[in-house]
Design a protein around this motif. Structure first.
Motif, PDB file in Angstrom:
ATOM      1  N   SER A  28      51.445  49.172 110.755  1.00 13.75           N
ATOM      2  CA  SER A  28      51.632  47.745 110.522  1.00 13.75           C
ATOM      3  C   SER A  28      52.887  47.198 111.185  1.00 13.75           C
ATOM      4  O   SER A  28      53.060  45.992 111.283  1.00 13.75           O
ATOM      5  N   ASP A  29      53.793  48.066 111.640  1.00 13.62           N
ATOM      6  CA  ASP A  29      55.002  47.558 112.267  1.00 13.62           C
ATOM      7  C   ASP A  29      54.763  47.146 113.715  1.00 13.62           C
ATOM      8  O   ASP A  29      55.631  46.576 114.349  1.00 13.62           O
ATOM      9  N   ARG A  30      53.591  47.408 114.244  1.00 14.50           N
ATOM     10  CA  ARG A  30      53.311  47.070 115.634  1.00 14.50           C
ATOM     11  C   ARG A  30      53.399  45.563 115.866  1.00 14.50           C
ATOM     12  O   ARG A  30      53.937  45.113 116.862  1.00 14.50           O
ATOM     13  N   ASP A  31      52.916  44.769 114.926  1.00 18.15           N
ATOM     14  CA  ASP A  31      52.964  43.321 115.065  1.00 18.15           C
ATOM     15  C   ASP A  31      54.410  42.835 115.085  1.00 18.15           C
ATOM     16  O   ASP A  31      54.780  41.996 115.897  1.00 18.15           O
ATOM     17  N   LEU A  32      55.237  43.374 114.212  1.00 15.86           N
ATOM     18  CA  LEU A  32      56.640  42.975 114.186  1.00 15.86           C
ATOM     19  C   LEU A  32      57.345  43.360 115.483  1.00 15.86           C
ATOM     20  O   LEU A  32      58.128  42.582 116.020  1.00 15.86           O
ATOM     21  N   ARG A  33      57.068  44.559 115.987  1.00 20.76           N
ATOM     22  CA  ARG A  33      57.724  44.974 117.231  1.00 20.76           C
ATOM     23  C   ARG A  33      57.348  44.059 118.381  1.00 20.76           C
ATOM     24  O   ARG A  33      58.197  43.711 119.196  1.00 20.76           O
ATOM     25  N   ASP A  96      57.603  32.606 117.044  1.00 23.33           N
ATOM     26  CA  ASP A  96      57.760  34.045 116.847  1.00 23.33           C
ATOM     27  C   ASP A  96      58.643  34.333 115.628  1.00 23.33           C
ATOM     28  O   ASP A  96      58.356  35.243 114.850  1.00 23.33           O
ATOM     29  N   THR A  97      59.709  33.559 115.455  1.00 26.63           N
ATOM     30  CA  THR A  97      60.587  33.743 114.304  1.00 26.63           C
ATOM     31  C   THR A  97      59.837  33.466 113.011  1.00 26.63           C
ATOM     32  O   THR A  97      59.962  34.209 112.033  1.00 26.63           O
ATOM     33  N   ARG A  98      59.046  32.410 113.010  1.00 27.14           N
ATOM     34  CA  ARG A  98      58.257  32.084 111.819  1.00 27.14           C
ATOM     35  C   ARG A  98      57.262  33.208 111.521  1.00 27.14           C
ATOM     36  O   ARG A  98      57.066  33.586 110.368  1.00 27.14           O
ATOM     37  N   ASP A  99      56.660  33.773 112.562  1.00 31.18           N
ATOM     38  CA  ASP A  99      55.713  34.867 112.364  1.00 31.18           C
ATOM     39  C   ASP A  99      56.425  36.107 111.831  1.00 31.18           C
ATOM     40  O   ASP A  99      55.898  36.807 110.959  1.00 31.18           O
ATOM     41  N   ARG A 101      59.161  36.145 109.990  1.00 30.84           N
ATOM     42  CA  ARG A 101      59.470  35.890 108.573  1.00 30.84           C
ATOM     43  C   ARG A 101      58.221  36.030 107.705  1.00 30.84           C
ATOM     44  O   ARG A 101      58.285  36.560 106.599  1.00 30.84           O
ATOM     45  N   HIS A 102      57.113  35.542 108.204  1.00 30.67           N
ATOM     46  CA  HIS A 102      55.878  35.631 107.432  1.00 30.67           C
ATOM     47  C   HIS A 102      55.462  37.089 107.250  1.00 30.67           C
ATOM     48  O   HIS A 102      55.065  37.490 106.154  1.00 30.67           O
ATOM     49  N   ASP A 103      55.571  37.892 108.313  1.00 33.51           N
ATOM     50  CA  ASP A 103      55.203  39.304 108.212  1.00 33.51           C
ATOM     51  C   ASP A 103      56.132  40.047 107.266  1.00 33.51           C
ATOM     52  O   ASP A 103      55.694  40.921 106.513  1.00 33.51           O
ATOM     53  N   ARG A 104      57.406  39.723 107.281  1.00 35.45           N
ATOM     54  CA  ARG A 104      58.348  40.387 106.383  1.00 35.45           C
ATOM     55  C   ARG A 104      58.086  39.997 104.936  1.00 35.45           C
ATOM     56  O   ARG A 104      58.194  40.808 104.038  1.00 35.45           O
ATOM     57  N   ARG A 105      57.798  38.720 104.720  1.00 38.71           N
ATOM     58  CA  ARG A 105      57.607  38.236 103.351  1.00 38.71           C
ATOM     59  C   ARG A 105      56.404  38.906 102.700  1.00 38.71           C
ATOM     60  O   ARG A 105      56.416  39.223 101.526  1.00 38.71           O
ATOM     61  N   TRP A 106      55.380  39.156 103.495  1.00 37.79           N
ATOM     62  CA  TRP A 106      54.193  39.788 102.944  1.00 37.79           C
ATOM     63  C   TRP A 106      54.262  41.307 103.067  1.00 37.79           C
ATOM     64  O   TRP A 106      53.268  41.992 102.890  1.00 37.79           O
ATOM     65  N   ASP A 107      55.465  41.791 103.369  1.00 39.40           N
ATOM     66  CA  ASP A 107      55.737  43.229 103.401  1.00 39.40           C
ATOM     67  C   ASP A 107      54.814  43.980 104.341  1.00 39.40           C
ATOM     68  O   ASP A 107      54.197  44.975 103.979  1.00 39.40           O
ATOM     69  N   TRP A 108      54.737  43.498 105.570  1.00 40.95           N
ATOM     70  CA  TRP A 108      53.931  44.187 106.572  1.00 40.95           C
ATOM     71  C   TRP A 108      54.707  45.288 107.238  1.00 40.95           C
ATOM     72  O   TRP A 108      54.210  46.005 108.051  1.00 40.95           O
TER      73      TRP A 108
END
Length: 109
Positions: A28-33, A96-99, A101-108
Motif C-alpha cells: 500500500s505504500d506504493r501510492d504514497l511513494r 499531490d499533497t492533498r492525495d 494527506r488523504h492516504d495518510r489519514r486513511w492509514d494507507w
C-alpha cells in the motif's frame, strides 16, 4: 467424458478466481511513494520555471530599454506561458499533497 470436461472447466474457473484475487497490489505504500516522487518533480519543475521567468524578465527589461517593442511583445508572450506553466505545476503539487494527506489519514501507509 462430460464429467471430465466439466471438471476441467470448474478447475479453470476456480483458478481464474484465485488469479483475480491475487491481482491486487498489497504494497500500500506504493501510492504514497509515487505521490512523493511526483510532488518532488513538480517542485523541481517550479524552480526551473522561476529561473526561466527571471531570465525572461531580464530580457524584457533589456528589450524595453533598447526600444525594441516587438521583442518586448515576444518576451511578454513567453512570460505568460511560463506563468501558466508555473500555475499548473502549483496546482498539481497541491493535488499531490492533498492525495498524500488523504492516504495518510486513511492509514494507507
Amino acid at each position: 467424458m462430460k464429467r471430465t470436461v466439466i471438471g476441467i472447466v470448474l478447475m479453470g474457473i476456480m483458478g481464474a478466481g484465485s488469479l483475480m484475487a491475487e491481482d491486487r497490489d498489497w504494497r500500500s505504500d506504493r501510492d504514497l511513494r509515487h505521490d512523493y516522487a511526483d510532488r518532488r518533480a513538480d517542485y523541481r519543475d517550479m524552480n526551473r520555471d522561476r529561473a526561466k521567468i527571471a531570465q525572461d524578465q531580464r530580457e524584457l527589461r533589456e528589450e524595453r530599454r533598447e526600444g525594441d517593442w516587438r521583442g518586448a511583445q515576444r518576451e511578454r508572450a513567453e512570460l505568460r506561458n511560463e506563468y501558466r506553466d508555473l500555475n499548473r505545476d502549483r496546482s498539481d503539487a497541491r493535488r499531490d499533497t492533498r492525495d498524500i494527506r488523504h492516504d495518510r489519514r486513511w492509514d494507507w501507509r
